[in-house]
Design an enzyme around this catalytic site. Structure first.
Site, mmCIF file in Angstrom:
data_model
loop_
_atom_site.group_PDB
_atom_site.id
_atom_site.type_symbol
_atom_site.label_atom_id
_atom_site.label_comp_id
_atom_site.label_asym_id
_atom_site.label_seq_id
_atom_site.Cartn_x
_atom_site.Cartn_y
_atom_site.Cartn_z
ATOM 1 C CB SER A 1 -6.785 12.801 86.665
ATOM 2 O OG SER A 1 -5.568 12.287 86.204
HETATM 3 N N1 SAH Z 1 -2.086 10.696 88.927
HETATM 4 C C1 SAH Z 1 -1.714 12.066 88.726
HETATM 5 C C2 SAH Z 1 -1.932 12.467 87.292
HETATM 6 C C3 SAH Z 1 -0.723 13.107 86.707
HETATM 7 S S1 SAH Z 1 -0.742 13.381 84.961
HETATM 8 C C4 SAH Z 1 -2.408 12.992 89.717
HETATM 9 O O1 SAH Z 1 -3.158 12.541 90.568
HETATM 10 O O2 SAH Z 1 -2.152 14.170 89.646
HETATM 11 C C5 SAH Z 1 0.155 11.983 84.355
HETATM 12 C C6 SAH Z 1 1.565 11.838 84.820
HETATM 13 O O3 SAH Z 1 2.135 10.734 84.123
HETATM 14 C C7 SAH Z 1 2.495 13.020 84.545
HETATM 15 O O4 SAH Z 1 3.038 13.450 85.744
HETATM 16 C C8 SAH Z 1 3.559 12.447 83.618
HETATM 17 O O5 SAH Z 1 4.846 12.986 83.832
HETATM 18 C C9 SAH Z 1 3.503 10.980 83.991
HETATM 19 N N2 SAH Z 1 4.067 10.056 82.996
HETATM 20 C C10 SAH Z 1 3.983 10.088 81.629
HETATM 21 N N3 SAH Z 1 4.652 9.051 81.092
HETATM 22 C C11 SAH Z 1 5.166 8.322 82.133
HETATM 23 C C12 SAH Z 1 5.951 7.150 82.220
HETATM 24 N N4 SAH Z 1 6.385 6.487 81.131
HETATM 25 N N5 SAH Z 1 6.289 6.694 83.461
HETATM 26 C C13 SAH Z 1 5.898 7.354 84.576
HETATM 27 N N6 SAH Z 1 5.156 8.474 84.561
HETATM 28 C C14 SAH Z 1 4.788 8.963 83.348
#
Ligand code: SAH
Length: 248
Positions: free
Chosen positions: A93
């Protein structure tokens, strides 16, 4: 004088030296170099200009080396206010979104409660936001549904030795019941609604921030008023990767 940016991995050594390199040299230097320190300080200044006020959030954003969470080829863009690819079709993000979401959930906690506050992150991704959360909250639990990303985050975070952060592999829609209740919950992926289990895993007075929606998304801020009541406010329009079901 070398003109390589300080955060790139060391140059490849000749074949004869590699065996030793494998033992002694980390893949990526653990300490950020001067170039990234300056870029990170400028990023914090722009966050301030965008309206981020909480001193702890700004301090944490100034400490965590975002360049260490993205591919070396993207490291030079790590301090721009943009989302970047992290593999598996997911993104890290953008810094202003990370700062705003954390500020929104931590703001309402009285100082006395902050010292022991526990936060749940749904969507560890590369682990960047989890590392920032660990500098703001006493305890962090972060859950990721993609095994490859869960392991990538573990690798990225290993050198930082963050003692108050626990990474969990699983479906974050179910929360993490063994570690509940939480004083704050941050969702890093957009669902059609806040999953029921997460409402239950909030302590009274806790806040949850989540992007909600499919083609059009908005940040939703949920506050648990008492055992039976939750208050929801709809905030800015945002763009997040989708919240998915199960693990992969
Ligand atoms: N906080 C992260 C953002 C990653 S993008 C950072 O700092 O980079 C969002 C993430 O949510 C992805 O890795 C995706 O695989 C995860 N995600 C989506 N649905 C999910 C779920 N039901 N449980 C856990 N993670 C999930």
């Amino acid at each position: 004088m070398s003109r390589r940016p300080a955060w790139l991995p060391p140059p490849r050594l000749p074949e004869s030296a590699r065996a030793t390199q494998r033992v002694v040299a980390p893949q990526r230097p653990s300490g950020p170099g001067l170039a990234s320190d300056g870029a990170r300080a400028r990023m914090v200044e722009s966050l301030r200009r965008l309206g981020v006020r909480d001193a702890r959030v700004l301090d944490a954003m100034g400490q965590v080396p975002r360049h260490a969470f993205v591919d070396a080829a993207l490291a030079s863009r790590a301090y721009e206010d943009v989302a970047l690819p992290i593999g598996h079709g997911q993104t890290i993000s953008k810094p202003s979104t990370v700062a705003r979401m954390i500020e929104l959930v931590v703001q309402s906690l009285p100082e006395s409660r902050r010292a022991a506050a526990r936060v749940l992150e749904i969507g560890t991704g590369c682990g960047y936001q989890a590392a920032v959360l660990a500098r703001v909250f006493a305890q962090v639990v972060s859950v990721e549904r993609v095994r490859g990303l869960h392991e990538q985050a573990r690798n990225n975070l290993r050198a930082m030795r963050i003692a108050n952060l626990r990474l969990v592999f699983g479906d974050g829609r179910l929360g993490v019941a063994q570690a509940a209740p939480f004083d704050a919950i941050v969702m890093a992926a957009a669902g059609e609604a806040v999953p029921d289990a997460l409402f239950e895993q909030m302590s009274v007075g806790a806040r949850l921030i989540a992007p909600i929606g499919t083609t059009r998304q908005a940040l939703h801020l949920v506050e648990r008023i008492d055992r039976e009541r939750w208050q929801v406010s709809v905030l800015d329009a945002v763009r997040f990767v989708p919240l998915r079901t199960g693990t992969s």
